[in-house]
Every structure is written in C-alpha cells, then in structure tokens.
Motif scaffolding. Structure first.
Motif, PDB file in Angstrom:
ATOM      1  N   ASP A 280      -0.887   0.146 -14.737  1.00 20.93           N
ATOM      2  CA  ASP A 280      -0.036   0.016 -13.558  1.00 20.93           C
ATOM      3  C   ASP A 280      -0.881   0.372 -12.338  1.00 20.93           C
ATOM      4  O   ASP A 280      -1.579   1.395 -12.323  1.00 20.93           O
ATOM      5  CB  ASP A 280       1.158   0.966 -13.654  1.00 20.93           C
ATOM      6  N   THR A 281      -0.828  -0.470 -11.314  1.00 22.08           N
ATOM      7  CA  THR A 281      -1.663  -0.252 -10.131  1.00 22.08           C
ATOM      8  C   THR A 281      -0.962   0.634  -9.109  1.00 22.08           C
ATOM      9  O   THR A 281       0.263   0.697  -9.048  1.00 22.08           O
ATOM     10  CB  THR A 281      -2.029  -1.589  -9.467  1.00 22.08           C
ATOM     11  N   THR A 282      -1.756   1.318  -8.317  1.00 19.12           N
ATOM     12  CA  THR A 282      -1.214   2.127  -7.229  1.00 19.12           C
ATOM     13  C   THR A 282      -0.878   1.222  -6.050  1.00 19.12           C
ATOM     14  O   THR A 282      -1.337   0.082  -5.958  1.00 19.12           O
ATOM     15  CB  THR A 282      -2.237   3.177  -6.782  1.00 19.12           C
ATOM     16  N   GLU A 283      -0.088   1.757  -5.126  1.00 18.74           N
ATOM     17  CA  GLU A 283       0.322   0.981  -3.951  1.00 18.74           C
ATOM     18  C   GLU A 283      -0.670   1.106  -2.795  1.00 18.74           C
ATOM     19  O   GLU A 283      -0.523   0.424  -1.783  1.00 18.74           O
ATOM     20  CB  GLU A 283       1.709   1.443  -3.488  1.00 18.74           C
ATOM     21  N   ALA A 284      -1.667   1.971  -2.921  1.00 20.08           N
ATOM     22  CA  ALA A 284      -2.617   2.186  -1.824  1.00 20.08           C
ATOM     23  C   ALA A 284      -3.361   0.901  -1.496  1.00 20.08           C
ATOM     24  O   ALA A 284      -3.915   0.262  -2.394  1.00 20.08           O
ATOM     25  CB  ALA A 284      -3.600   3.288  -2.198  1.00 20.08           C
ATOM     26  N   ALA A 287      -7.028  -0.443  -3.097  1.00 23.15           N
ATOM     27  CA  ALA A 287      -7.399   0.377  -4.255  1.00 23.15           C
ATOM     28  C   ALA A 287      -7.584  -0.458  -5.513  1.00 23.15           C
ATOM     29  O   ALA A 287      -8.533  -0.257  -6.275  1.00 23.15           O
ATOM     30  CB  ALA A 287      -6.343   1.449  -4.498  1.00 23.15           C
ATOM     31  N   ARG A 307       1.936  -6.321 -10.652  1.00 20.75           N
ATOM     32  CA  ARG A 307       1.601  -4.945 -10.285  1.00 20.75           C
ATOM     33  C   ARG A 307       0.768  -4.257 -11.363  1.00 20.75           C
ATOM     34  O   ARG A 307       0.679  -3.025 -11.393  1.00 20.75           O
ATOM     35  CB  ARG A 307       2.889  -4.149 -10.034  1.00 20.75           C
ATOM     36  N   GLY A 342      -9.641   4.232  -7.545  1.00 19.61           N
ATOM     37  CA  GLY A 342      -8.285   4.577  -7.126  1.00 19.61           C
ATOM     38  C   GLY A 342      -7.234   3.560  -7.510  1.00 19.61           C
ATOM     39  O   GLY A 342      -6.124   3.582  -6.987  1.00 19.61           O
ATOM     40  N   CYS A 343      -7.553   2.671  -8.460  1.00 20.81           N
ATOM     41  CA  CYS A 343      -6.650   1.555  -8.748  1.00 20.81           C
ATOM     42  C   CYS A 343      -5.396   1.970  -9.498  1.00 20.81           C
ATOM     43  O   CYS A 343      -4.374   1.273  -9.465  1.00 20.81           O
ATOM     44  CB  CYS A 343      -7.383   0.463  -9.526  1.00 20.81           C
ATOM     45  N   SER A 344      -5.453   3.098 -10.237  1.00 22.39           N
ATOM     46  CA  SER A 344      -4.348   3.495 -11.101  1.00 22.39           C
ATOM     47  C   SER A 344      -4.443   4.992 -11.378  1.00 22.39           C
ATOM     48  O   SER A 344      -5.506   5.608 -11.202  1.00 22.39           O
ATOM     49  CB  SER A 344      -4.411   2.707 -12.420  1.00 22.39           C
ATOM     50  N   ASP A 345      -3.333   5.556 -11.866  1.00 21.27           N
ATOM     51  CA  ASP A 345      -3.400   6.953 -12.317  1.00 21.27           C
ATOM     52  C   ASP A 345      -3.789   7.047 -13.798  1.00 21.27           C
ATOM     53  O   ASP A 345      -3.931   8.142 -14.333  1.00 21.27           O
ATOM     54  CB  ASP A 345      -2.075   7.675 -12.064  1.00 21.27           C
ATOM     55  N   SER A 347      -2.246   6.744 -16.440  1.00 21.25           N
ATOM     56  CA  SER A 347      -1.324   7.493 -17.300  1.00 21.25           C
ATOM     57  C   SER A 347      -0.882   6.676 -18.507  1.00 21.25           C
ATOM     58  O   SER A 347      -0.539   7.240 -19.546  1.00 21.25           O
ATOM     59  CB  SER A 347      -0.101   7.946 -16.497  1.00 21.25           C
TER      60      SER A 347
END
Length: 405
Positions: A280-284, A287, A307, A342-345, A347
């Motif tokens: 799952d990608t971040t919204e930044a 990133a 996403r 920074g593309c994802s956490d 998790s």
C-alpha cells in the motif's frame, strides 16, 4: 464449433475471449480460480517495447556471478531431472546474438498485436483493472550497462520501437520519486508508451463477463488425461468427468510440459519461479512512483496499480516449488527501500510466488505441433511476458480455429 481451453490464466482467458468474439462455443478448465497461477501476482507491467529475451549473448559473462552469488536474481538448483538439464542446454544454445535478435523481432511484432487486442478489449468492456499508460524507465547503474542497453534500443528502433536514453537528472524529472536514488543511476532507457494494469483483476473481470455471455467454466477441476480417437482428442478427462470438444487449446502455463508428455510429445517449457510483494502506497507527493520502473542491475520491476505498488523479480530454475523463502521477500523489500524509501510503511507485504512458463528462446509456442493431436492448438511458454503477449497469441490461435471469421 466447440472449443475447450485448458487453463484460466491470462493467456487462457484471453484465448477464450477471442474465440467467443468469433462465435465459438467455449469451455475453460482449470484446477484453480482464474488468474491464480503465474498471472495473479506478476510484475503488472505491459512491456510492449521492452521484450529482450533472457537468452542473449551478454548472459555468458554474467553467468558465474548469476549462478554462484547468494544474492543473485537468477538461481538454478540442479535436480535429477532430464527435462531441466535439457532445457538448460537449449537455453544456453540460444544465448547468442543471432537468436536473440530474431527472438526480439518476433516478440516486438507479437507485442504490438497484443497491445491492439488488449486495449480494444478494455475499451469495449470497460474492465476495472487500474490500467495506466505512464511509461517506463529501465535504470542502469553503470555506463557499460547503459551502453549495451542503447545498442539494444537502436536495434529495436529499426523494428518500430520508440525509446530514448536519458540522464539521471532526466529520470528524476520523469519520475520524481527517484530523487533519493539519482546518484546511483548512470542513465536509463525511457519508453513513454509503456503501460501497467492489475493482471488478476483482468482475469477475474474476463471470467465474469465471459460466464455471463455463456462461456462454460469448469474450475477447481484437474486435467487427468485425454480420450483419443486416432490422431484426434475426443475429450479431456478431468476430475469432474470427461469434457468433449472439437478443438482443444493447451494454455496450462508451466504445466503444459506434463500435459504434452501425456499426449506423447515434448514441449521445451520449464518454470521460471518469480516472486512479488504488493505494498500500500503512502499519500505523500513524490514518495511512490507513478511511472513503471525496472532496476536492470537488481532485475526488479516496480509498477503502480491504483494505490498499490507491485514489486516483482528473480528467476529460479528450481522445478515446481511454491515455497517462499523469507530471504527473497526481504531482498524485494530492500530493493524497494533503496529506490523509493518513503513509498510505503511496509506493514503489509502480500508475498507471492509464481511459475512463469519459459521456452529457451523466450518465444511462446503458438499453433499446431507436428507430433500433437490434429485438433490441439498450443498457446503457452510466454515466460515473464504472459500479460504483455496474451492477446496477441490469443488472436493467433483464434484465427487458426476460425480463419474465415
């Protein structure tokens, strides 16, 4: 005419679609659900202009490192398997410039036909599959690697492929998410026309619309043998009983070799085991990549599907083994963090493995075989290009079944 398609991966489903479009009565058989094999977690890239086969002359000087390094994206585990050794020798014989150029030309023409068919289907059917056409960057970490890629680019340009070599700075302009990795890039080959989509969503969408139009699906059903009359197949014997048809299409991916063996002929297809994770990608902003990216050194591909970010790679000749070693998934995570920190956490990784059906030359096997039953057509051996080539080979098969349509 009644046609039975063996296999419900993207190749089998594209074949069923093309056959149904030509008025055929179609039955599709698979031991699993649509797209559950090599199609489901593939790299998601539609590489219409980047089809260089794995077998090429440049592989010889890379071979010791590729086979011996524990971190190599290519791995071979020798087995007491005549088929593995025979395929390996045929693969090495194909690692020459003449064969690679011939295969590349064939694959580019087939990819162009496939693109036309796939995009026509998408326009007609409006499948929800996170389709995008944001282009692709193939990154090279050394000037030598970039120079070799430019030679391949010039070769492909003569066959209609539109690509350009770009600088590290230009890479970041095209894909800002590469800013952290710019110092590691010697250059890249940029193809503006390349696409991506969720192959599993395409498979599931095709199954739904075809079933609604009368195509019969026999899923969760094993192919156990064939009923033959002279040089023809009368029926396929399955765990649900015999299924009759007038024509049969073999689209079982890496299992096609065993099916052919049952029918008394050999197909040079061996599974190349690959892996993927889906993040799952971040919204930044900037990133996660929106352009398709391939890291040539790591042999890892990145594709945005909605996403999510699909990260896939590696090729292992280890037979049919669906175990997922944690080290392989860790390697994909490390590659992703290196390029897109920074593309994802991270998790949820959704690890996956699939057996890509490869021929020694990289060219799929399509049409009739001189030693096969007269009413059997092949559509198999697409390797890592199954999604890219599926609608091209499906059109070829459908034209052989219904040439006047």
């Amino acid at each position: 005419m009644q046609v039975c398609v063996l296999g419900a991966g993207i190749v089998g489903l594209a074949t069923a679609y093309e056959l149904h479009q030509r008025g055929m009565q179609v039955t599709v058989i698979d031991q699993a659900q649509p797209g559950a094999g090599a199609s489901g977690g593939n790299g998601a890239q539609l590489s219409y202009s980047y089809v260089q086969p794995l077998a090429n002359a440049g592989l010889w000087h890379q071979l010791p490192e590729l086979l011996l390094s524990p971190r190599s994206p290519l791995k071979m585990r020798p087995q007491w398997d005549v088929h593995q050794w025979r395929w390996g020798l045929e693969f090495l014989r194909a690692c020459n410039r003449r064969t690679a150029e011939r295969s590349t030309q064939h694959l580019l023409a087939l990819a162009a036909r496939s693109r036309h068919g796939f995009e026509a289907m998408l326009q007609a059917e409006q499948l929800d599959c996170n389709f995008s056409n944001t282009g692709k960057l193939v990154l090279y970490s050394t000037p030598a690697g970039l120079a070799a890629a430019q030679q391949q680019m010039e070769l492909q340009r003569g066959w209609g492929s539109e690509q350009e070599a770009v600088s590290p700075q230009r890479c970041v302009e095209i894909e800002p998410a590469l800013q952290h990795y710019q110092r590691h890039i010697a250059g890249a080959i940029y193809t503006p026309s390349e696409c991506a989509a969720d192959c599993l969503a395409v498979c599931q969408g095709l199954q739904r619309l075809l079933a609604a139009r009368g195509v019969r699906f026999v899923l969760g059903t094993r192919v156990e043998g064939f009923v033959r009359h002279a040089r023809r197949i009368a029926a396929v014997q399955t765990s649900a009983g015999p299924i009759e048809a007038q024509q049969f299409v073999l689209a079982l991916g890496s299992a096609s070799h065993q099916a052919a063996k049952t029918l008394g002929f050999r197909l040079p297809i061996y599974p190349l085991k690959g892996y993927s994770i889906t993040l799952d990608t971040t919204e930044a902003p900037g990133a996660a990549p929106r352009v398709n990216v391939t890291d040539a050194a790591r042999k890892v591909v990145f594709a945005r599907i909605g996403r999510r970010l699909r990260v896939a790679g590696m090729a292992e000749l280890v037979g049919h083994n669906d175990h997922i070693p944690p080290a392989r998934i860790q390697s994909l995570c490390e590659s992703t963090r290196a390029l897109f920190p920074g593309c994802s956490d991270f998790s949820e990784l959704r690890p996956w493995t699939g057996m890509r059906p490869a021929t020694p030359t990289g060219v799929p096997l399509v049409g009739r075989h001189p030693h096969a039953p007269e009413n059997l057509l092949l559509n198999t051996g697409h390797g890592a290009l199954g999604f890219t080539l599926a609608f091209g080979t499906a059109a070829q098969v459908a034209a052989l079944v219904a040439p006047a349509a």
